[in-house]
Design an enzyme around this catalytic site. Sequence first.
Site, PDB file in Angstrom:
ATOM      1  N   ASP A  29     -53.810   7.221  70.881  1.00  0.00           N
ATOM      2  CA  ASP A  29     -54.542   5.950  70.980  1.00  0.00           C
ATOM      3  C   ASP A  29     -54.537   5.370  72.393  1.00  0.00           C
ATOM      4  OD1 ASP A  29     -55.998   3.833  70.044  1.00  0.00           O
ATOM      5  OD2 ASP A  29     -54.290   2.775  69.178  1.00  0.00           O
ATOM      6  N   ASN A  77     -63.774   6.794  62.140  1.00  0.00           N
ATOM      7  CA  ASN A  77     -64.295   6.850  63.509  1.00  0.00           C
ATOM      8  C   ASN A  77     -65.804   7.114  63.587  1.00  0.00           C
ATOM      9  OD1 ASN A  77     -61.259   8.293  64.957  1.00  0.00           O
ATOM     10  ND2 ASN A  77     -61.924   6.164  64.880  1.00  0.00           N
TER      11      ASN A  77
HETATM   12  C1  FPP Z   1     -58.242   6.662  69.972  1.00  0.00           C
HETATM   13  O1  FPP Z   1     -58.373   5.873  71.149  1.00  0.00           O
HETATM   14  C2  FPP Z   1     -58.741   8.026  70.234  1.00  0.00           C
HETATM   15  C3  FPP Z   1     -59.714   8.655  69.502  1.00  0.00           C
HETATM   16  C4  FPP Z   1     -60.381   8.035  68.342  1.00  0.00           C
HETATM   17  C5  FPP Z   1     -60.194  10.014  69.878  1.00  0.00           C
HETATM   18  C6  FPP Z   1     -59.143  10.989  70.299  1.00  0.00           C
HETATM   19  C7  FPP Z   1     -59.816  12.157  70.884  1.00  0.00           C
HETATM   20  C8  FPP Z   1     -59.400  12.868  71.949  1.00  0.00           C
HETATM   21  C9  FPP Z   1     -58.112  12.642  72.643  1.00  0.00           C
HETATM   22  C10 FPP Z   1     -60.254  13.953  72.530  1.00  0.00           C
HETATM   23  C11 FPP Z   1     -60.483  15.181  71.714  1.00  0.00           C
HETATM   24  C12 FPP Z   1     -59.279  15.768  71.109  1.00  0.00           C
HETATM   25  C13 FPP Z   1     -58.843  17.050  71.235  1.00  0.00           C
HETATM   26  C14 FPP Z   1     -57.770  17.500  70.305  1.00  0.00           C
HETATM   27  C15 FPP Z   1     -59.335  18.013  72.237  1.00  0.00           C
HETATM   28  P1  FPP Z   1     -59.390   4.647  71.163  1.00  0.00           P
HETATM   29  O2  FPP Z   1     -60.732   5.146  71.544  1.00  0.00           O
HETATM   30  O3  FPP Z   1     -59.367   3.954  69.822  1.00  0.00           O
HETATM   31  O4  FPP Z   1     -58.781   3.745  72.270  1.00  0.00           O
HETATM   32  P2  FPP Z   1     -58.836   2.145  72.331  1.00  0.00           P
HETATM   33  O5  FPP Z   1     -58.037   1.638  71.168  1.00  0.00           O
HETATM   34  O6  FPP Z   1     -58.194   1.846  73.638  1.00  0.00           O
HETATM   35  O7  FPP Z   1     -60.283   1.736  72.274  1.00  0.00           O
END
Ligand code: FPP
Length: 249
Positions: A29, A77
């Site tokens: 996150d 998501n």
């Molecule tokens: C949460 O941060 C993250 C996600 C919903 C996506 C995670 C995806 C990756 C790290 C990339 C692809 C993965 C792999 C395994 C190659 P957020 O977007 O909710 O952050 P925020 O809370 O700061 O908005």
Amino acid sequence: MGFFRKNQGPDTVLVDFDRLPRHIAIVMDGNGRWAKKRGLPRRAGHAAGAEVFRTIATYCKDIGLDYLTVYAFSTENWKRPQDEVDAIMGLLKKYLLEAIGQMERDRVKMAFFGDLSLLTPELRELCHRTQEISKRYEGCQVNICLNYGGRDEIIRAARAYALDCQEGRADPNHLSQAEFSGYLYSRGVPDPDLIIRPSGELRLSNFLLWQSAYAEYYFTGVLWPDFTKEELHRAIASYQGRNRRFGGV
Ligand code: FPP
């Protein structure tokens, strides 16, 4: 492997590599906030997060961890703007293509938890191929949660179990926790010992609801793209300092 000393003094982080948790799970996150702080589009945060995932997964394999599970995309998501969803799916595709190319070298076993039917046929095929090819490896297993939700997983398991009861393959009077676990995406994988959530959020967000019953938690304010091996050491050291009683004394 013995103890790791980050440095001497008050910040010393001691990890006993002979007593690692068997299974670590991570909510990756903070990508969006990391990007915003830099005036970058959210997808840049996910790209940085994907690189950190690669570093941490490789490191977990190197230190001899048995299982690493990461939350890459939840059932919720899909509500995000289409360009962000596309960016995450694009990063997954890139990662899987590279992983397939380097599989013989890395020998990481990969599995996917979640309903892959909503992915594009191309990505779905890549997931299946990665899982199939890497089945024969015996080191660390990396589970990527994709279109995954803990409640959704439990409902699907309950449905499949009910069908088995209806068709005489299971008897509800004898249902045990172990038997029910066999209906989950995580079948055959031990429950996580340690769940790490970076970015300062103090919630589980529908991650591994069944499996987390006795997990230890480690929360840190560090955003996922800033997460380092040292932060992982801190999480493991914190875990190793705890007394797990599993409801006993
Ligand atoms: C949460 O941060 C993250 C996600 C919903 C996506 C995670 C995806 C990756 C790290 C990339 C692809 C993965 C792999 C395994 C190659 P957020 O977007 O909710 O952050 P925020 O809370 O700061 O908005």
